[in-house]
Design a protein around this motif. Structure first.
Motif, mmCIF file in Angstrom:
data_model
loop_
_atom_site.group_PDB
_atom_site.id
_atom_site.type_symbol
_atom_site.label_atom_id
_atom_site.label_comp_id
_atom_site.label_asym_id
_atom_site.label_seq_id
_atom_site.Cartn_x
_atom_site.Cartn_y
_atom_site.Cartn_z
ATOM 1 N N GLU A 12 0.859 -1.207 0.000
ATOM 2 C CA GLU A 12 0.000 0.000 0.000
ATOM 3 C C GLU A 12 0.888 1.247 0.000
ATOM 4 O OE1 GLU A 12 -3.357 -1.026 0.347
ATOM 5 O OE2 GLU A 12 -2.296 -2.938 0.327
ATOM 6 N N GLY A 15 3.263 3.860 -4.415
ATOM 7 C CA GLY A 15 3.328 4.870 -5.487
ATOM 8 C C GLY A 15 3.042 4.290 -6.870
ATOM 9 N N LYS A 16 2.420 3.118 -6.932
ATOM 10 C CA LYS A 16 2.173 2.449 -8.225
ATOM 11 C C LYS A 16 1.312 3.300 -9.155
ATOM 12 C CE LYS A 16 0.123 -0.861 -6.181
ATOM 13 N NZ LYS A 16 0.243 -0.202 -4.864
ATOM 14 N N THR A 17 0.207 3.803 -8.618
ATOM 15 C CA THR A 17 -0.728 4.550 -9.459
ATOM 16 C C THR A 17 -0.071 5.827 -9.982
ATOM 17 O OG1 THR A 17 -2.426 3.695 -7.981
ATOM 18 C CG2 THR A 17 -3.120 5.373 -9.539
ATOM 19 N N THR A 18 0.632 6.523 -9.111
ATOM 20 C CA THR A 18 1.343 7.744 -9.504
ATOM 21 C C THR A 18 2.313 7.440 -10.639
ATOM 22 O OG1 THR A 18 1.212 8.488 -7.199
ATOM 23 C CG2 THR A 18 2.861 9.576 -8.604
ATOM 24 N N ARG A 50 -14.618 -5.465 -6.592
ATOM 25 C CA ARG A 50 -13.745 -4.580 -5.803
ATOM 26 C C ARG A 50 -14.460 -4.075 -4.547
ATOM 27 N NH1 ARG A 50 -9.160 -1.190 -6.624
ATOM 28 N NH2 ARG A 50 -9.276 0.553 -5.202
ATOM 29 N N TYR A 67 -10.672 -12.548 -6.169
ATOM 30 C CA TYR A 67 -9.570 -11.919 -6.915
ATOM 31 C C TYR A 67 -9.339 -12.668 -8.227
ATOM 32 C CZ TYR A 67 -8.165 -8.596 -3.300
ATOM 33 O OH TYR A 67 -8.143 -7.536 -2.421
ATOM 34 N N ARG A 93 -1.225 -3.804 -10.315
ATOM 35 C CA ARG A 93 -1.407 -5.091 -9.625
ATOM 36 C C ARG A 93 -1.857 -6.201 -10.580
ATOM 37 N NH1 ARG A 93 -0.666 -4.672 -4.414
ATOM 38 N NH2 ARG A 93 -1.133 -2.749 -3.277
ATOM 39 N N THR A 98 -1.576 -11.421 -5.543
ATOM 40 C CA THR A 98 -2.256 -12.546 -4.894
ATOM 41 C C THR A 98 -1.256 -13.391 -4.101
ATOM 42 O OG1 THR A 98 -3.655 -12.559 -6.859
ATOM 43 C CG2 THR A 98 -3.976 -14.346 -5.288
ATOM 44 N N GLN A 102 -2.429 -12.757 -0.404
ATOM 45 C CA GLN A 102 -3.154 -13.937 0.094
ATOM 46 C C GLN A 102 -2.155 -15.020 0.553
ATOM 47 O OE1 GLN A 102 -4.629 -11.968 -2.543
ATOM 48 N NE2 GLN A 102 -5.815 -11.367 -0.758
ATOM 49 N N ARG A 146 -4.145 9.650 3.083
ATOM 50 C CA ARG A 146 -5.263 10.001 2.208
ATOM 51 C C ARG A 146 -6.623 9.853 2.882
ATOM 52 N NH1 ARG A 146 -3.979 6.072 -2.451
ATOM 53 N NH2 ARG A 146 -4.305 4.898 -0.559
ATOM 54 N N SER A 185 12.097 7.188 -2.342
ATOM 55 C CA SER A 185 12.482 8.590 -2.580
ATOM 56 C C SER A 185 11.377 9.368 -3.300
ATOM 57 C CB SER A 185 13.816 8.636 -3.344
ATOM 58 O OG SER A 185 13.820 7.667 -4.330
HETATM 59 N N1 T5A Z 1 -5.150 -7.128 -3.496
HETATM 60 C C1 T5A Z 1 -5.150 -6.905 -4.844
HETATM 61 C C2 T5A Z 1 -5.002 -8.417 -2.983
HETATM 62 O O1 T5A Z 1 -5.030 -8.618 -1.767
HETATM 63 N N2 T5A Z 1 -4.855 -9.456 -3.857
HETATM 64 C C3 T5A Z 1 -4.841 -9.287 -5.227
HETATM 65 O O2 T5A Z 1 -4.712 -10.279 -5.974
HETATM 66 C C4 T5A Z 1 -5.008 -7.952 -5.734
HETATM 67 C C5 T5A Z 1 -5.003 -7.710 -7.221
HETATM 68 C C6 T5A Z 1 -6.162 -2.874 -3.854
HETATM 69 C C7 T5A Z 1 -6.049 -3.817 -2.685
HETATM 70 O O3 T5A Z 1 -6.308 -5.126 -3.128
HETATM 71 C C8 T5A Z 1 -5.350 -6.003 -2.579
HETATM 72 C C9 T5A Z 1 -4.122 -5.163 -2.354
HETATM 73 C C10 T5A Z 1 -4.682 -3.788 -2.060
HETATM 74 O O4 T5A Z 1 -4.818 -3.658 -0.671
HETATM 75 P P1 T5A Z 1 -6.141 -0.301 -4.007
HETATM 76 O O5 T5A Z 1 -7.040 0.740 -3.438
HETATM 77 O O6 T5A Z 1 -6.122 -0.463 -5.474
HETATM 78 O O7 T5A Z 1 -6.505 -1.667 -3.339
HETATM 79 O O8 T5A Z 1 -4.762 -0.085 -3.304
HETATM 80 P P2 T5A Z 1 -3.298 0.055 -3.813
HETATM 81 O O9 T5A Z 1 -3.096 -0.638 -5.119
HETATM 82 O O10 T5A Z 1 -2.402 -0.339 -2.710
HETATM 83 O O11 T5A Z 1 -3.251 1.606 -4.072
HETATM 84 P P3 T5A Z 1 -2.662 2.741 -3.211
HETATM 85 O O12 T5A Z 1 -3.281 3.961 -3.819
HETATM 86 O O13 T5A Z 1 -2.779 2.548 -1.737
HETATM 87 O O14 T5A Z 1 -1.137 2.695 -3.484
HETATM 88 P P4 T5A Z 1 -0.297 3.100 -4.722
HETATM 89 O O15 T5A Z 1 -1.065 3.092 -5.990
HETATM 90 O O16 T5A Z 1 0.932 2.275 -4.668
HETATM 91 O O17 T5A Z 1 0.134 4.617 -4.368
HETATM 92 P P5 T5A Z 1 -0.304 6.023 -5.008
HETATM 93 O O18 T5A Z 1 0.447 6.268 -6.227
HETATM 94 O O19 T5A Z 1 -1.781 6.096 -5.038
HETATM 95 O O20 T5A Z 1 0.274 6.951 -3.880
HETATM 96 C C11 T5A Z 1 -0.242 6.943 -2.572
HETATM 97 C C12 T5A Z 1 -0.019 8.345 -1.943
HETATM 98 O O21 T5A Z 1 1.380 8.587 -1.844
HETATM 99 C C13 T5A Z 1 1.763 9.722 -2.623
HETATM 100 C C14 T5A Z 1 0.620 9.967 -3.612
HETATM 101 O O22 T5A Z 1 0.532 11.306 -3.971
HETATM 102 C C15 T5A Z 1 -0.571 9.483 -2.816
HETATM 103 O O23 T5A Z 1 -1.036 10.471 -1.958
HETATM 104 N N3 T5A Z 1 3.037 9.365 -3.294
HETATM 105 C C16 T5A Z 1 4.232 9.782 -2.849
HETATM 106 N N4 T5A Z 1 4.578 10.565 -1.824
HETATM 107 C C17 T5A Z 1 5.923 10.777 -1.640
HETATM 108 N N5 T5A Z 1 6.912 10.241 -2.454
HETATM 109 C C18 T5A Z 1 6.579 9.452 -3.492
HETATM 110 N N6 T5A Z 1 7.534 8.932 -4.254
HETATM 111 C C19 T5A Z 1 5.188 9.197 -3.721
HETATM 112 N N7 T5A Z 1 4.528 8.441 -4.641
HETATM 113 C C20 T5A Z 1 3.207 8.557 -4.366
#
Ligand code: T5A
Length: 210
Positions: A12, A15-18, A50, A67, A93, A98, A102, A146, A185
Motif C-alpha cells: 500500500e 506509489g504504483k498509481t502515480t 472490488r 480476486y 497489480r 495474490t 493472500q 489520504r 524517494s
Molecule cells: N489485493 C489486490 C489483494 O489482496 N490481492 C490481489 O490479488 C489484488 C489484485 C487494492 C487492494 O487489493 C489487494 C491489495 C490492495 O490492498 P487499491 O485501493 O487499489 O486496493 O490499493 P493500492 O493498489 O495499494 O493503491 P494505493 O493507492 O494505496 O497505493 P499506490 O497506488 O501504490 O500509491 P499512489 O500512487 O496512489 O500513492 C499513494 C499516496 O502517496 C503519494 C501519492 O501522492 C498518494 O497520496 N506518493 C508519494 N509521496 C511521496 N513520495 C513518493 N515517491 C510518492 N509516490 C506517491
C-alpha cells in the motif's frame, strides 16, 4: 502476444498509481498506444467485486476466488484485446499481488495460489513487473495520509511486512521478469529508475534486473 504487458506491484502507498500515469505519458510521447488498467476492478463486473473485496471481511478462500474471478474477467475483456492490438498495457497489480497478499500476508498455501492464478490467467504473465519497494512505515504513512482506509489497509503492520517479504521472495524467484525499484524517494527519482529499467529491457530483452 504482439503487445507489451507491464505490471506494477508493491505494498500500500508504494506509489504504483502515480508512477503508472507518469509512465503512460512518457510511453505515449514516444509513439506507443498505452492502456492503463488495474486490479481489482478493471471491468464492470470487477467494480462490483472490488466493492466486496475492499469493504468486507471475507473468508480467505472466498477472497482468493474473488480476486481470481476479477482477474479472469479482466484478461478476457481488457488485457487480451489490448495486447492483441499491439498496445502497451500498464496494469496496477496482477498475480504477484495474490501471492504476496493472500499467500504471504494471509498465510494461504502458495501452491494452491499458483494453481488458482494459473486457472485465472491461462498462463498470461507480464513481460516486465516493476516492483515498487518501500519500507512498510513509509507506504502506510502515504496510504493513511489520504484518509479512508480499506479492509486491507487496516491490517496489522506485521501483515504488511509479510506482504513485502512476499515481494522480496518473488523478485528472487523471477529475476528476469521482476525489477525492484527503490520507491522510498521522491516521485521524480523513482520515475528515473523506472525509465532506466524499461530502457535496459528494450536494449537486452533477456537481461536480469540488477
Ligand atoms: N489485493 C489486490 C489483494 O489482496 N490481492 C490481489 O490479488 C489484488 C489484485 C487494492 C487492494 O487489493 C489487494 C491489495 C490492495 O490492498 P487499491 O485501493 O487499489 O486496493 O490499493 P493500492 O493498489 O495499494 O493503491 P494505493 O493507492 O494505496 O497505493 P499506490 O497506488 O501504490 O500509491 P499512489 O500512487 O496512489 O500513492 C499513494 C499516496 O502517496 C503519494 C501519492 O501522492 C498518494 O497520496 N506518493 C508519494 N509521496 C511521496 N513520495 C513518493 N515517491 C510518492 N509516490 C506517491
Amino acid at each position: 502476444m504482439p503487445g507489451w504487458f507491464i505490471s506494477l506491484e508493491g505494498i500500500e502507498g508504494a506509489g504504483k498509481t502515480t508512477q503508472m500515469h507518469l509512465l503512460a505519458d512518457w510511453l505515449q510521447r514516444q509513439g506507443h498506444t498505452v492502456l492503463t488498467t488495474w486490479e481489482p476492478g478493471g471491468t464492470e463486473l470487477g467494480q462490483s467485486l472490488r466493492q466486496l473485496l475492499l469493504h468486507h471481511r471475507l473468508p480467505h478462500r472466498t477472497e482468493l476466488l474473488l480476486y481470481a474471478a476479477d482477474r479472469a474477467t479482466h484478461i478476457a475483456e481488457v488485457l487480451q484485446p489490448a495486447l492483441q492490438t499491439h498496445q502497451v498495457v500498464l496494469c496496477d497489480r496482477y498475480t504477484d499481488s495474490t501471492v504476496a497478499y493472500q499467500g504471504y500476508g494471509r498465510g494461504m498455501d502458495l501452491h494452491l495460489i499458483d494453481q488458482v492464478n494459473t486457472i485465472a490467467t491461462g498462463g498470461l504473465m507480464p513481460d516486465l513487473t516493476l516492483w515498487l519497494d518501500v519500507p512498510v512505515e513509509v507506504g502506510l504513512r502515504r496510504a493513511r495520509g489520504r484518509g479512508d482506509l480499506n479492509a486491507i489497509e487496516q491490517e496489522s503492520f506485521a501483515f504488511h511486512e509479510r506482504v513485502r517479504q512476499g515481494y522480496q521472495a518473488l523478485a528472487k524467484q523471477y529475476p528476469q521478469r521482476i525489477c525492484r525499484i527503490d520507491a522510498a524517494s521522491d516521485v521524480e527519482t523513482v520515475f528515473k529508475q523506472i525509465r532506466a529499467a524499461i530502457a535496459g529491457r528494450w536494449r537486452e530483452p533477456a537481461s536480469e534486473c540488477q
